[in-house]
Design a protein around this motif. Structure first.
Motif, PDB file in Angstrom:
ATOM      1  N   LEU A  75       0.642  -1.560  -0.295  1.00  0.00           N
ATOM      2  CA  LEU A  75      -0.033   0.206  -0.008  1.00  0.00           C
ATOM      3  C   LEU A  75       1.015   1.678   0.636  1.00  0.00           C
ATOM      4  CD1 LEU A  75      -2.923  -1.045   2.100  1.00  0.00           C
ATOM      5  CD2 LEU A  75      -2.959  -0.956   0.148  1.00  0.00           C
ATOM      6  N   GLN A  76       1.923   1.045   0.807  1.00  0.00           N
ATOM      7  CA  GLN A  76       2.462   2.241   0.712  1.00  0.00           C
ATOM      8  C   GLN A  76       3.518   2.973  -0.709  1.00  0.00           C
ATOM      9  OE1 GLN A  76       6.802   1.854   3.326  1.00  0.00           O
ATOM     10  NE2 GLN A  76       5.332   3.641   4.403  1.00  0.00           N
ATOM     11  N   PHE A  77       3.517   1.141  -1.588  1.00  0.00           N
ATOM     12  CA  PHE A  77       4.565   1.658  -2.397  1.00  0.00           C
ATOM     13  C   PHE A  77       3.011   2.320  -3.379  1.00  0.00           C
ATOM     14  CE2 PHE A  77       4.639  -0.268  -6.975  1.00  0.00           C
ATOM     15  CZ  PHE A  77       5.860  -0.291  -7.796  1.00  0.00           C
ATOM     16  N   LEU A  78       1.702   1.307  -4.013  1.00  0.00           N
ATOM     17  CA  LEU A  78       0.755   2.390  -4.499  1.00  0.00           C
ATOM     18  C   LEU A  78       0.463   3.364  -4.410  1.00  0.00           C
ATOM     19  CD1 LEU A  78      -1.290  -0.956  -4.805  1.00  0.00           C
ATOM     20  CD2 LEU A  78      -0.170  -0.526  -6.518  1.00  0.00           C
ATOM     21  N   GLY A  79       0.376   3.790  -3.062  1.00  0.00           N
ATOM     22  CA  GLY A  79       0.463   4.702  -2.119  1.00  0.00           C
ATOM     23  C   GLY A  79       1.396   6.752  -3.178  1.00  0.00           C
ATOM     24  N   GLN A  80       2.746   5.527  -3.053  1.00  0.00           N
ATOM     25  CA  GLN A  80       3.455   6.575  -3.559  1.00  0.00           C
ATOM     26  C   GLN A  80       3.836   6.947  -4.872  1.00  0.00           C
ATOM     27  OE1 GLN A  80       7.437   5.881  -1.216  1.00  0.00           O
ATOM     28  NE2 GLN A  80       6.361   6.954   0.808  1.00  0.00           N
ATOM     29  N   GLN A  81       3.547   6.025  -5.439  1.00  0.00           N
ATOM     30  CA  GLN A  81       3.266   5.654  -7.182  1.00  0.00           C
ATOM     31  C   GLN A  81       2.134   6.394  -7.777  1.00  0.00           C
ATOM     32  OE1 GLN A  81       5.872   4.473  -9.173  1.00  0.00           O
ATOM     33  NE2 GLN A  81       6.636   3.807  -7.800  1.00  0.00           N
ATOM     34  N   HIS A  82       1.368   6.427  -7.116  1.00  0.00           N
ATOM     35  CA  HIS A  82      -0.268   6.832  -7.731  1.00  0.00           C
ATOM     36  C   HIS A  82      -0.771   7.850  -6.838  1.00  0.00           C
ATOM     37  CE1 HIS A  82      -0.744   3.879 -10.869  1.00  0.00           C
ATOM     38  NE2 HIS A  82       0.181   2.755  -9.583  1.00  0.00           N
ATOM     39  N   ASP A  83       0.061   9.087  -6.426  1.00  0.00           N
ATOM     40  CA  ASP A  83      -0.335   9.832  -5.345  1.00  0.00           C
ATOM     41  C   ASP A  83      -1.805   9.356  -4.974  1.00  0.00           C
ATOM     42  OD1 ASP A  83      -0.406  12.449  -5.302  1.00  0.00           O
ATOM     43  OD2 ASP A  83      -2.210  13.182  -6.305  1.00  0.00           O
ATOM     44  N   MET A  84      -1.883   9.017  -4.007  1.00  0.00           N
ATOM     45  CA  MET A  84      -2.433   8.212  -3.250  1.00  0.00           C
ATOM     46  C   MET A  84      -2.477   8.543  -1.524  1.00  0.00           C
ATOM     47  SD  MET A  84      -3.593   5.035  -4.912  1.00  0.00           S
ATOM     48  CE  MET A  84      -3.894   3.809  -3.565  1.00  0.00           C
ATOM     49  N   VAL A  85      -0.778   9.594  -0.935  1.00  0.00           N
ATOM     50  CA  VAL A  85      -0.968   9.354   0.129  1.00  0.00           C
ATOM     51  C   VAL A  85      -0.626  10.856   0.839  1.00  0.00           C
ATOM     52  CG1 VAL A  85       0.583   7.086   0.774  1.00  0.00           C
ATOM     53  CG2 VAL A  85       1.719   9.419  -0.808  1.00  0.00           C
ATOM     54  N   PRO A  86      -0.860  11.339   0.983  1.00  0.00           N
ATOM     55  CA  PRO A  86      -0.953  13.178   1.680  1.00  0.00           C
ATOM     56  C   PRO A  86       0.659  13.185   1.902  1.00  0.00           C
ATOM     57  CG  PRO A  86      -1.623  11.370   3.439  1.00  0.00           C
ATOM     58  CD  PRO A  86      -0.989  10.586   2.732  1.00  0.00           C
ATOM     59  N   SER A  87       0.594  14.400   1.190  1.00  0.00           N
ATOM     60  CA  SER A  87       1.545  15.600   0.414  1.00  0.00           C
ATOM     61  C   SER A  87       2.530  15.734   2.451  1.00  0.00           C
ATOM     62  CB  SER A  87       1.594  16.664   0.358  1.00  0.00           C
ATOM     63  OG  SER A  87       0.565  17.296   0.903  1.00  0.00           O
ATOM     64  N   ASN A  88       2.260  16.057   3.256  1.00  0.00           N
ATOM     65  CA  ASN A  88       3.287  16.106   4.179  1.00  0.00           C
ATOM     66  C   ASN A  88       3.299  14.647   5.487  1.00  0.00           C
ATOM     67  OD1 ASN A  88       3.297  15.647   8.012  1.00  0.00           O
ATOM     68  ND2 ASN A  88       2.512  18.256   6.986  1.00  0.00           N
ATOM     69  N   LEU A  89       4.705  14.398   5.370  1.00  0.00           N
ATOM     70  CA  LEU A  89       5.276  13.364   5.716  1.00  0.00           C
ATOM     71  C   LEU A  89       4.928  12.686   7.013  1.00  0.00           C
ATOM     72  CD1 LEU A  89       8.228  12.404   4.334  1.00  0.00           C
ATOM     73  CD2 LEU A  89       9.208  13.341   5.955  1.00  0.00           C
ATOM     74  N   ALA A  90       4.970  13.985   7.869  1.00  0.00           N
ATOM     75  CA  ALA A  90       4.523  12.893   8.961  1.00  0.00           C
ATOM     76  C   ALA A  90       2.880  12.222   8.775  1.00  0.00           C
ATOM     77  CB  ALA A  90       3.861  14.926  10.491  1.00  0.00           C
ATOM     78  N   ASP A  91       1.845  12.885   7.981  1.00  0.00           N
ATOM     79  CA  ASP A  91       0.529  12.729   7.788  1.00  0.00           C
ATOM     80  C   ASP A  91       1.618  10.985   7.371  1.00  0.00           C
ATOM     81  OD1 ASP A  91      -1.190  14.753   8.844  1.00  0.00           O
ATOM     82  OD2 ASP A  91      -1.178  15.591   7.016  1.00  0.00           O
ATOM     83  N   ARG A  92       1.518  11.173   6.598  1.00  0.00           N
ATOM     84  CA  ARG A  92       2.882   9.574   5.413  1.00  0.00           C
ATOM     85  C   ARG A  92       3.261   8.630   6.329  1.00  0.00           C
ATOM     86  NH1 ARG A  92       5.622  10.555  -0.199  1.00  0.00           N
ATOM     87  NH2 ARG A  92       4.448  12.089  -0.358  1.00  0.00           N
TER      88      ARG A  92
ATOM     89  N   LEU B  63       8.607  13.028  18.674  1.00  0.00           N
ATOM     90  CA  LEU B  63       8.827  14.517  18.120  1.00  0.00           C
ATOM     91  C   LEU B  63       8.561  15.174  18.321  1.00  0.00           C
ATOM     92  CD1 LEU B  63       8.951  12.449  14.786  1.00  0.00           C
ATOM     93  CD2 LEU B  63      10.590  12.200  16.677  1.00  0.00           C
ATOM     94  N   ASP B  64       8.568  16.167  18.168  1.00  0.00           N
ATOM     95  CA  ASP B  64       7.719  17.724  18.734  1.00  0.00           C
ATOM     96  C   ASP B  64       6.644  17.878  17.996  1.00  0.00           C
ATOM     97  OD1 ASP B  64       9.936  19.118  19.534  1.00  0.00           O
ATOM     98  OD2 ASP B  64      10.953  20.546  17.931  1.00  0.00           O
ATOM     99  N   GLY B  65       5.382  18.052  18.139  1.00  0.00           N
ATOM    100  CA  GLY B  65       4.399  17.779  17.954  1.00  0.00           C
ATOM    101  C   GLY B  65       3.650  16.916  17.750  1.00  0.00           C
ATOM    102  N   HIS B  66       4.199  15.248  17.534  1.00  0.00           N
ATOM    103  CA  HIS B  66       3.754  14.272  17.299  1.00  0.00           C
ATOM    104  C   HIS B  66       4.530  12.774  18.006  1.00  0.00           C
ATOM    105  CE1 HIS B  66       5.309  13.385  13.225  1.00  0.00           C
ATOM    106  NE2 HIS B  66       6.195  14.258  13.951  1.00  0.00           N
ATOM    107  N   ALA B  67       4.080  11.930  17.567  1.00  0.00           N
ATOM    108  CA  ALA B  67       4.757  10.780  17.752  1.00  0.00           C
ATOM    109  C   ALA B  67       5.257   9.369  16.765  1.00  0.00           C
ATOM    110  CB  ALA B  67       4.184  10.321  19.164  1.00  0.00           C
ATOM    111  N   ILE B  68       5.556   9.006  16.731  1.00  0.00           N
ATOM    112  CA  ILE B  68       6.004   7.296  15.380  1.00  0.00           C
ATOM    113  C   ILE B  68       5.909   6.598  16.453  1.00  0.00           C
ATOM    114  CG2 ILE B  68       6.990   6.748  13.271  1.00  0.00           C
ATOM    115  CD1 ILE B  68       7.846   9.545  13.097  1.00  0.00           C
TER     116      ILE B  68
END
Lengths: 237, 237
Positions: A75-92, B63-68
């Motif tokens: 799912l991570q692979f598909l998400g990254q290939q097909h713009d199906m993941v959030p743009s924000n890194l913390a969200d990913r 991390l600052d503001g969130h956790a992983i």
């Protein structure tokens, strides 16, 4: 070119989390073992193991020269290939974390009907399964659902993380579907406590790709060979 | 600034996979619950749950503001932040895939001593554990070790994936350590079949950061509260 997905052809199982993301996104794929059979999948798997980078188990996506296995990884692979993941890194990372927690719950669900002999039949471990099921229904399941409800409540929209669906949403949809099939009585008791989780479920259900998929013969019915199995003796209010 | 790692302070458990990667890389971290106690960890966790993005369970990095949270997610984060992952994208997915398969084995290991009541004591499920252990030793364990041996054999160097260590190597090291502690008799029988896996184990053991860590009091001893537990009645040749 269509992706080649390999998974057991007669169950939803873990592969369904991948199928749902592909269907929701309208990404073309071949469900290879449904066309070619389990023997072909075994031959494919053995060839990949021999080169040292084979999947431990289905599901996997066969790409040119290699394969990607493990649901959260696919799912991570598909998400990254097909713009199906959030743009924000913390969200990913949060999305990946949620998917891994869903995977933990799925493993516990399987353990309910196969607590002492993963390779044995359910009929050979019914007493043990009854004990595992009681604790799962009473303690583990609400703990997980509380967690996913917190996550859904914090979502910025109808969706879990972003202003559009991610595979976290389709995976939570499948979790609700599977739990309703396996524990209809218990879920009837619990569901009123989880309005935000059900909001996500409803939003995924209304996606055009998902609506079409659920009506198609590509969506296999739940059954007692998969992960979510309905054994009435394991359910309770 | 040092990372803040939260995990149970009296066991290696799942947190150890994170500790080992940090120690091997020489990355500064505070093992917060060892300094501040379990009550402080519970308070921290509850606060994070209330904002909707809390970890389901330790371990997690604050991390600052969130956790992983989730071991494979934490390791992926650390790898990407600290240049500890392969440069090739296919290799990165392979590394994540291996870590997720290690996580599956770790969950099965826990299930051996807690097959029917994850929240109960081992003493309340000894008969069930004996049955789960037999199938684990005879079928599941060799199947996983075969997989990791294939992976290690295909490695391009002493290491699993790259020409330098990754967290896949430190995680396989911990797997061997844990399995030797939990199943000394069974591992004595099996180990001759896994020379490449043991090569990776030896290479990790020789890393300066790991050598120093293993001699320090930061490395907790294995014990019967963790995931890898030595119950002699669950072992056999």
């Amino acid at each position: 070119m269509a992706y080649r997905l390999w998974y057991w052809p007669s169950i939803q199982g873990r592969g369904e989390f991948v199928r749902l993301a592909l269907e929701a996104a309208g990404i073309a794929y071949e469900d290879c073992a449904r066309d070619q059979g389990v023997a072909a999948m075994m031959t494919d798997l053995e060839g990949r193991a021999a080169n040292g980078r084979g999947p431990y188990a289905p599901p996997y996506l066969a790409l040119d020269g290699h394969a990607i296995a493990q649901v959260a990884n696919i799912l991570q692979f598909l998400g990254q290939q097909h713009d199906m993941v959030p743009s924000n890194l913390a969200d990913r990372y949060w999305l990946n974390q949620l998917q891994l927690t869903i995977a933990d719950l799925v493993a516990e669900v399987h353990n309910v009907h196969h607590p002492v002999g993963m390779m044995d039949y359910y009929d050979d471990q019914k007493a043990e399964a009854a004990r595992a099921a009681a604790q799962f229904r009473d303690e583990r399941l609400p703990k997980y659902l509380d967690h996913f409800e917190d996550a859904a409540r914090a979502g910025p929209s109808d969706w879990l993380i972003d202003h559009r669906w991610t595979y976290g949403d389709t995976s939570l949809f499948q979790l609700v579907e599977g739990l309703r099939y396996m524990f209809p009585r218990r879920m009837k008791t619990l569901e009123p406590d989880y309005p935000h989780l059900l909001r996500v479920h409803a939003a995924v259900h209304a996606l055009p790709g998902i609506r079409a998929y659920l009506k198609s013969d590509r969506r296999l019915p739940f059954n007692e060979d998969g992960i979510f199995r309905h054994y009435p003796e394991l359910d309770a209010d």
